[in-house]
Design an enzyme around this catalytic site. Structure first.
Site, PDB file in Angstrom:
ATOM      1  N   ASP A 101      19.630  23.245  47.081  1.00 59.54           N
ATOM      2  CA  ASP A 101      20.548  24.179  47.731  1.00 59.54           C
ATOM      3  C   ASP A 101      19.953  25.585  47.705  1.00 59.54           C
ATOM      4  O   ASP A 101      19.118  25.899  46.863  1.00 59.54           O
ATOM      5  CB  ASP A 101      21.896  24.218  46.992  1.00 59.54           C
ATOM      6  CG  ASP A 101      22.632  22.891  47.094  1.00 59.54           C
ATOM      7  OD1 ASP A 101      22.322  22.102  47.996  1.00 59.54           O
ATOM      8  OD2 ASP A 101      23.504  22.658  46.225  1.00 59.54           O
TER       9      ASP A 101
HETATM   10  N1  URA Z   1      22.656  19.013  43.251  1.00 61.01           N
HETATM   11  C1  URA Z   1      23.258  20.099  43.782  1.00 61.01           C
HETATM   12  O1  URA Z   1      24.468  20.210  43.776  1.00 61.01           O
HETATM   13  N2  URA Z   1      22.477  21.056  44.317  1.00 61.01           N
HETATM   14  C2  URA Z   1      21.111  20.992  44.326  1.00 61.01           C
HETATM   15  O2  URA Z   1      20.446  21.905  44.817  1.00 61.01           O
HETATM   16  C3  URA Z   1      20.510  19.850  43.769  1.00 61.01           C
HETATM   17  C4  URA Z   1      21.305  18.876  43.239  1.00 61.01           C
END
Ligand code: URA
Length: 229
Positions: A101
């Site tokens: 993310d």
């Molecule tokens: N899980 C999440 O919620 N975000 C990420 O970036 C990776 C795994």
């Protein structure tokens, strides 16, 4: 792709003519003359016909310490993307072997070898991914038990694998998961109405983020790291 097909496609000659040239010993694969026209060739092996190079592509494998604020994408009209952190020469070739993310930091793998990245990203492969997770509220044994039981994600209608959780202090835990579902970690903590306030990936399979790499830096993987996938 088969050797005769590749050479025929590249030279625009007929497959029959190319097979004849192969049998005459005019084609080399990885520096060795081959007279076998039906061998499968790798996209990164050097191929020559009469000493003329038809394919010479270098495979790149990198780890990046992704900073918060960058999108896991190759381009975006609004946000900075992780590819911008790489030298110009690599940018057009690399793709991402898994995403994070925008507000997540840590280990990302990038390559131009599609076969290698598929081994990491295909859901069936179940590569363990380890995250450091900072949460708004304290994490308790209830989380350890819930995650260890494996969770059901109704939106995708899937049961995720049992996950291992280590409590480091009240608001900091280390979680290992085996899939890469959308916002998976945040949704897991969300199940207990706890908000993830910082998320950092430390490891994917046998590849651990190099502690020497500051956020935004990258380095080539070692041969052992590449082979570990
Ligand atoms: N899980 C999440 O919620 N975000 C990420 O970036 C990776 C795994």
């Amino acid at each position: 792709m088969r050797l005769d097909r590749f050479v025929a496609n590249t030279t625009a000659e007929s497959r029959q003519s190319i097979r004849r040239k192969i049998s005459e010993g005019r084609v080399s694969v990885g520096g060795e003359v081959t007279r076998q026209f039906d061998v499968e060739i790798d996209q990164f092996v050097r191929i020559e016909l009469d000493g003329r190079v038809l394919q010479e592509k270098v495979a790149y494998y990198f780890m990046l310490n992704k900073p918060v604020g960058y999108l896991s994408a190759t381009s975006d009209p609004q946000y900075k993307v992780v590819l911008e952190l790489f030298e110009e020469t690599y940018r057009s070739e690399l793709h991402l072997a898994g995403r994070l993310d925008r507000n997540t930091s840590g280990l990302m793998l990038l390559t131009n070898d599609g076969r290698w990245s598929r081994k990491i990203t295909e859901p069936g492969e179940k590569i363990p991914k380890t995250y450091l997770v900072k949460t708004e509220k304290p994490v308790t044994q209830e989380y350890v038990d819930l995650f260890a039981a494996g969770m059901y994600f109704p939106y995708e209608d899937v049961h995720i694998q049992p996950a291992q959780l280590e409590i480091l202090d009240a608001h900091l835990s280390r979680l290992t998961i085996y899939e890469g579902r959308y916002h998976q970690v945040k949704r897991m903590y969300g199940r207990l109405r706890n908000k993830v306030v910082a998320l950092h990936r430390e490891r994917m399979g046998h590849i651990a983020l190099d502690r020497e790499l500051v956020a935004g830096d990258y380095r080539p993987l070692t041969a052992a790291e590449v082979a570990s996938v």
